[in-house]
Design a protein around this motif. Structure first.
Motif, short mmCIF file in Angstrom:
data_model
loop_
_atom_site.label_atom_id
_atom_site.label_comp_id
_atom_site.label_asym_id
_atom_site.label_seq_id
_atom_site.Cartn_x
_atom_site.Cartn_y
_atom_site.Cartn_z
N GLU A 52 -4.27 -7.09 -0.99
CA GLU A 52 -3.36 -5.73 -0.68
C GLU A 52 -2.42 -5.27 -1.84
OE1 GLU A 52 0.24 -6.92 1.77
OE2 GLU A 52 -1.87 -7.44 2.73
N PRO A 53 -2.11 -4.14 -2.04
CA PRO A 53 -1.06 -3.93 -2.95
C PRO A 53 0.26 -4.72 -3.01
CG PRO A 53 -1.70 -1.69 -2.11
CD PRO A 53 -2.34 -3.15 -1.17
N MET A 54 0.68 -5.13 -4.27
CA MET A 54 2.03 -5.78 -4.40
C MET A 54 2.92 -4.70 -4.03
SD MET A 54 3.63 -8.27 -5.32
CE MET A 54 2.60 -9.31 -6.12
N ARG A 55 3.88 -5.19 -3.16
CA ARG A 55 5.12 -4.44 -2.88
C ARG A 55 6.40 -4.80 -3.80
NH1 ARG A 55 6.68 -5.95 2.36
NH2 ARG A 55 8.00 -4.23 2.51
N ILE A 80 1.38 -4.80 -12.43
CA ILE A 80 2.56 -5.37 -11.46
C ILE A 80 3.62 -5.84 -12.56
CG2 ILE A 80 3.30 -7.29 -10.04
CD1 ILE A 80 0.23 -7.43 -9.08
N PRO A 81 4.73 -4.86 -12.43
CA PRO A 81 5.70 -5.24 -13.40
C PRO A 81 6.45 -6.56 -13.23
CG PRO A 81 6.50 -3.54 -11.66
CD PRO A 81 5.09 -3.97 -11.47
N THR A 88 7.00 3.72 -14.07
CA THR A 88 7.32 4.93 -13.44
C THR A 88 7.02 5.10 -11.96
OG1 THR A 88 6.31 5.68 -15.53
CG2 THR A 88 6.53 7.27 -13.73
N VAL A 89 8.00 5.64 -11.33
CA VAL A 89 7.97 5.79 -10.00
C VAL A 89 7.96 7.35 -9.52
CG1 VAL A 89 9.70 5.15 -7.87
CG2 VAL A 89 9.24 3.62 -9.34
N VAL A 90 7.41 7.68 -8.39
CA VAL A 90 7.46 9.09 -8.05
C VAL A 90 8.30 9.30 -6.80
CG1 VAL A 90 6.20 11.03 -7.38
CG2 VAL A 90 5.19 9.52 -9.05
N TYR A 91 9.29 9.94 -6.78
CA TYR A 91 10.29 9.86 -5.26
C TYR A 91 10.12 11.37 -4.96
CZ TYR A 91 13.87 11.93 -8.27
OH TYR A 91 14.61 12.77 -9.20
N SER A 101 4.85 3.99 -6.71
CA SER A 101 4.55 3.92 -8.05
C SER A 101 3.31 5.07 -8.35
CB SER A 101 4.15 2.42 -8.46
OG SER A 101 2.76 2.22 -7.79
N LEU A 102 3.61 5.21 -9.52
CA LEU A 102 2.44 6.58 -10.12
C LEU A 102 1.24 6.00 -10.05
CD1 LEU A 102 2.50 9.04 -11.36
CD2 LEU A 102 2.71 7.94 -13.63
N ASP A 103 0.94 4.54 -10.35
CA ASP A 103 -0.47 4.19 -10.17
C ASP A 103 -1.18 4.38 -8.83
OD1 ASP A 103 1.07 1.93 -9.36
OD2 ASP A 103 -0.95 0.51 -9.65
N VAL A 104 -0.11 4.30 -7.43
CA VAL A 104 -0.82 4.54 -6.52
C VAL A 104 -1.14 6.00 -6.04
CG1 VAL A 104 -0.06 4.15 -3.82
CG2 VAL A 104 0.32 2.33 -5.38
#
Length: 138
Positions: A52-55, A80-81, A88-91, A101-104
């Motif tokens: 699953e995706p990393m949180r 994974i940073p 980059t984060v989208v809010y 995160s932008l990649d999701v």
């Protein structure tokens, strides 16, 4: 019997849409109105999960002169940073605590449409079972 199956499918479709709607609505809003910010990784919440995706817990500033950070949890799987690294984060400007995160956001064309995608699944399930029931009754 087919009548009960139809009722089950209608109730199942309604419940799945009602459950999926709030999440899908937030995802659509992020995709349409989201703003980008630089997130700084502050920690990983599920480092042992491989499938699953990393949180990632990160801090963002929604405007440059903001003092302090807003802490949000985002998912990521492309890259994974590491702790302290920027990404980059989208809010959502109306609710900055809702972020990804932008990649999701870029990962899927159907991201944000889980509520609508469940309806054809239930319709197909009903048609398959209904066809089997009709064939068995002959």
């Amino acid at each position: 019997m087919l009548r009960y199956w139809a009722l089950f499918c209608v109730i199942g479709a309604a419940v799945s849409v009602l459950v999926a709607f709030p999440k899908a609505q937030r995802e659509r809003r992020l995709k349409k109105h989201g703003r980008t910010a630089t997130g700084i990784c502050r920690g990983h919440l599920n480092p042992e999960a491989e499938s699953e995706p990393m949180r990632v817990r990160c801090g963002i500033r929604t405007y440059p002169e903001q003092k302090g950070e807003i802490w949000v949890v985002v998912r990521t799987h492309e890259r994974i940073p590491q702790v302290g690294e920027q990404f980059t984060v989208v809010y959502d400007p109306e609710d900055p605590l809702h972020a990804e995160s932008l990649d999701v956001i870029r990962e899927s064309r159907v991201w944000g449409y889980g509520d609508l995608a469940s309806l054809p699944v239930w319709a197909l399930l009903f048609l398959l079972y209904g066809g089997c029931m009709a064939a068995a009754s002959d």
